[in-house]
Motif scaffolding. Structure first.
Motif, PDB file in Angstrom:
ATOM      1  N   ILE A  86       0.847  -1.196   0.000  1.00 41.68           N
ATOM      2  CA  ILE A  86       0.000   0.000   0.000  1.00 41.68           C
ATOM      3  C   ILE A  86       0.886   1.251   0.000  1.00 41.68           C
ATOM      4  O   ILE A  86       0.617   2.222  -0.704  1.00 41.68           O
ATOM      5  N   ALA A  87       2.008   1.190   0.754  1.00 39.33           N
ATOM      6  CA  ALA A  87       2.915   2.355   0.826  1.00 39.33           C
ATOM      7  C   ALA A  87       3.496   2.703  -0.541  1.00 39.33           C
ATOM      8  O   ALA A  87       3.781   3.868  -0.836  1.00 39.33           O
ATOM      9  N   ALA A 111      12.861  -1.356   6.713  1.00 37.42           N
ATOM     10  CA  ALA A 111      13.848  -2.080   7.510  1.00 37.42           C
ATOM     11  C   ALA A 111      15.001  -2.519   6.605  1.00 37.42           C
ATOM     12  O   ALA A 111      14.777  -2.820   5.423  1.00 37.42           O
ATOM     13  N   ALA A 115      14.366  -5.488   4.427  1.00 33.54           N
ATOM     14  CA  ALA A 115      13.406  -5.254   3.334  1.00 33.54           C
ATOM     15  C   ALA A 115      14.101  -4.556   2.167  1.00 33.54           C
ATOM     16  O   ALA A 115      13.730  -4.741   1.003  1.00 33.54           O
ATOM     17  N   ALA A 125      15.834   2.076   8.082  1.00 39.29           N
ATOM     18  CA  ALA A 125      15.609   2.220   9.531  1.00 39.29           C
ATOM     19  C   ALA A 125      14.725   1.074   9.992  1.00 39.29           C
ATOM     20  O   ALA A 125      13.691   0.799   9.379  1.00 39.29           O
ATOM     21  N   ASP A 126      15.166   0.423  11.067  1.00 38.84           N
ATOM     22  CA  ASP A 126      14.293  -0.536  11.738  1.00 38.84           C
ATOM     23  C   ASP A 126      13.360   0.312  12.605  1.00 38.84           C
ATOM     24  O   ASP A 126      13.838   1.035  13.496  1.00 38.84           O
ATOM     25  N   ALA A 127      12.067   0.236  12.324  1.00 40.68           N
ATOM     26  CA  ALA A 127      11.122   1.138  13.007  1.00 40.68           C
ATOM     27  C   ALA A 127      10.967   0.821  14.490  1.00 40.68           C
ATOM     28  O   ALA A 127      10.258   1.527  15.201  1.00 40.68           O
ATOM     29  N   THR A 128      11.629  -0.237  14.978  1.00 40.82           N
ATOM     30  CA  THR A 128      11.596  -0.510  16.422  1.00 40.82           C
ATOM     31  C   THR A 128      12.809   0.118  17.113  1.00 40.82           C
ATOM     32  O   THR A 128      12.924   0.053  18.329  1.00 40.82           O
ATOM     33  N   ILE A 173       3.398  -0.160   8.344  1.00 37.42           N
ATOM     34  CA  ILE A 173       4.315  -1.175   8.868  1.00 37.42           C
ATOM     35  C   ILE A 173       3.524  -2.208   9.661  1.00 37.42           C
ATOM     36  O   ILE A 173       2.734  -1.847  10.542  1.00 37.42           O
ATOM     37  N   GLY A 174       3.713  -3.475   9.342  1.00 37.02           N
ATOM     38  CA  GLY A 174       3.063  -4.523  10.125  1.00 37.02           C
ATOM     39  C   GLY A 174       3.776  -5.837   9.949  1.00 37.02           C
ATOM     40  O   GLY A 174       4.239  -6.156   8.850  1.00 37.02           O
ATOM     41  N   ILE A 210       6.823  -3.996  16.501  1.00 34.68           N
ATOM     42  CA  ILE A 210       6.944  -3.637  15.074  1.00 34.68           C
ATOM     43  C   ILE A 210       5.674  -2.944  14.572  1.00 34.68           C
ATOM     44  O   ILE A 210       5.741  -1.947  13.850  1.00 34.68           O
ATOM     45  N   LEU A 226      -1.758   2.953   8.866  1.00 37.00           N
ATOM     46  CA  LEU A 226      -2.754   2.036   8.307  1.00 37.00           C
ATOM     47  C   LEU A 226      -3.112   0.950   9.316  1.00 37.00           C
ATOM     48  O   LEU A 226      -2.242   0.395   9.985  1.00 37.00           O
ATOM     49  N   TYR A 231      -6.654 -13.325  12.185  1.00 38.34           N
ATOM     50  CA  TYR A 231      -5.833 -12.109  12.238  1.00 38.34           C
ATOM     51  C   TYR A 231      -4.914 -12.133  13.460  1.00 38.34           C
ATOM     52  O   TYR A 231      -3.935 -11.401  13.545  1.00 38.34           O
ATOM     53  N   GLN A 249      -8.273  -0.008   6.458  1.00 35.52           N
ATOM     54  CA  GLN A 249      -8.367  -0.370   5.045  1.00 35.52           C
ATOM     55  C   GLN A 249      -9.008  -1.747   4.854  1.00 35.52           C
ATOM     56  O   GLN A 249      -8.840  -2.644   5.689  1.00 35.52           O
ATOM     57  N   THR A 295      -6.547  -6.334   1.415  1.00 34.59           N
ATOM     58  CA  THR A 295      -5.856  -5.937   0.178  1.00 34.59           C
ATOM     59  C   THR A 295      -4.758  -6.957  -0.096  1.00 34.59           C
ATOM     60  O   THR A 295      -4.021  -7.309   0.832  1.00 34.59           O
ATOM     61  N   ALA A 327       2.045  -8.603   3.331  1.00 31.25           N
ATOM     62  CA  ALA A 327       1.548  -8.731   4.712  1.00 31.25           C
ATOM     63  C   ALA A 327       0.121  -9.297   4.702  1.00 31.25           C
ATOM     64  O   ALA A 327      -0.199 -10.221   5.459  1.00 31.25           O
TER      65      ALA A 327
END
Ligand SMILES: NC(=O)c1ccc[n+]([C@@H]2O[C@H](COP(=O)([O-])OP(=O)(O)OC[C@H]3O[C@@H](n4cnc5c(N)ncnc54)[C@H](O)[C@@H]3O)[C@@H](O)[C@H]2O)c1
Length: 275
Positions: free
Chosen positions: A22-23, A42, A45, A65-68, A95-96, A121, A148, A160, A194, A197, A201
């Motif tokens: 989506i990004a 990340a 990625a 960047a690792d978002a953690t 991010i998920g 994360i 998102l 989920y 959203q 999709t 992920a």
């Protein structure tokens, strides 16, 4: 059709892995609308995905960047401000990841180290990103932050798994920051919930096809696509939505407020059942 809605704005987009992300679609639409962008994902990625292709298409630098990691995020925002010659106007958190989902650990038998990673994360990362921006004063007045999310934060979708808990936390973090950053600098923070999709992920969730089809049959307007999500994010980054904040905004073709549709009722019709 471009409307120049983001002309002169600068944005940071997290989470584009490949063209199904989506990004990725959001970055393409923001570029079309005139924004200057920085992309981040990340380090792993960056090696495995195709983000450099996107960077070329939207004329952006990619900063890993690792978002953690608070340290990575600080360097990322500093570099982003260097690139754009000062503070920026919007951020997308897309991010998920759940190790429990990846390893097929059901909600009734979670691995708790994995669980903490899921929350870190997929949800705490939003807190870290916004706190970094706040402390570095990296966002302009009337900036916009969008994360998102998915409706499993409000209702149970068994497969989920622990991502539902992460999304509930993510939406709460967005609301709290919407208050604090609003007071400080009129920065708005919202989540976009959203439709299912097809992305890396999304398709990782067991039975994804079934709940994609179910949502499609339930929604009066049908599922919202990634491109349509990108359109919606553009409006939220634009000056047309400056007083929308602390909201969880459903972008799902009406699914979230439909009790049952005639299409779904058809599936349960039994001959001779009492009326
Ligand atoms: N696909 C769906 O059905 C759907 C529905 C509603 C909401 N969402 C949400 O949309 C967002 C984007 O997902 P997507 O469907 O585009 O899938 P995607 O797999 O393309 O994107 C997920 C991104 O998270 C990144 N990521 C994972 N760990 C990270 C880390 N430690 N640091 C930085 N980045 C990290 C991945 O590299 C990837 O780019 C997620 O928050 C997801 O939950 C997806």
């Amino acid at each position: 059709m471009p409307y120049n809605l983001l002309k002169g704005k600068k944005g940071l987009i997290f989470g584009a892995l490949d063209e199904s992300s989506i990004a990725w679609k959001v970055a393409m639409r923001c570029h079309e609308e005139g924004a200057a962008l920085t992309l981040s994902n990340a380090p792993i990625a960056l090696r495995m995905g195709k983000i450099n292709e996107l960077a070329t298409a939207v004329n952006a630098e990619v900063v890993p960047a690792d978002a953690t990691s608070a340290e990575d995020l600080k360097k990322l925002f500093q570099r982003t401000m260097e690139i754009h010659g000062g503070s920026i106007d919007f951020v997308l958190h897309s991010i998920g990841m759940s190790p429990n989902v990846r390893k097929n650990k059901p909600y009734t038998d979670l691995n708790y180290d994995f669980y903490m990673k899921t929350l870190d994360i997929s949800a705490a990362s939003l807190h870290k990103i916004v706190q970094t921006a706040y402390q570095l004063d990296a966002l302009n007045e009337w900036s916009s932050i969008v994360a998102l999310t998915y409706m499993a934060a409000q209702r149970v979708f068994p497969n989920y798994n622990d991502m539902a808990d992460a999304k509930a936390l993510l939406e709460s973090v967005a609301r709290s920051w919407g208050y604090h950053y609003g007071i400080k600098k009129n920065v708005r923070v919202n989540t976009v919930s959203q439709s299912p999709t097809y992305t890396t992920a999304g398709s990782g969730v067991a039975g994804f096809d079934i709940f994609y089809n179910y949502a499609q049959a339930m929604s009066p307007l049908g599922n919202a696509s990634a491109d349509e999500c990108a359109d919606y994010c553009v409006t939220l980054f634009s000056d047309l939505t400056r007083k929308v904040t602390m909201q969880n905004l459903f972008h799902d073709g009406g699914y979230s407020l439909t009790g049952v549709s005639e299409k779904v009722m058809e599936l349960f019709k039994e001959k001779g059942s009492p009326t």
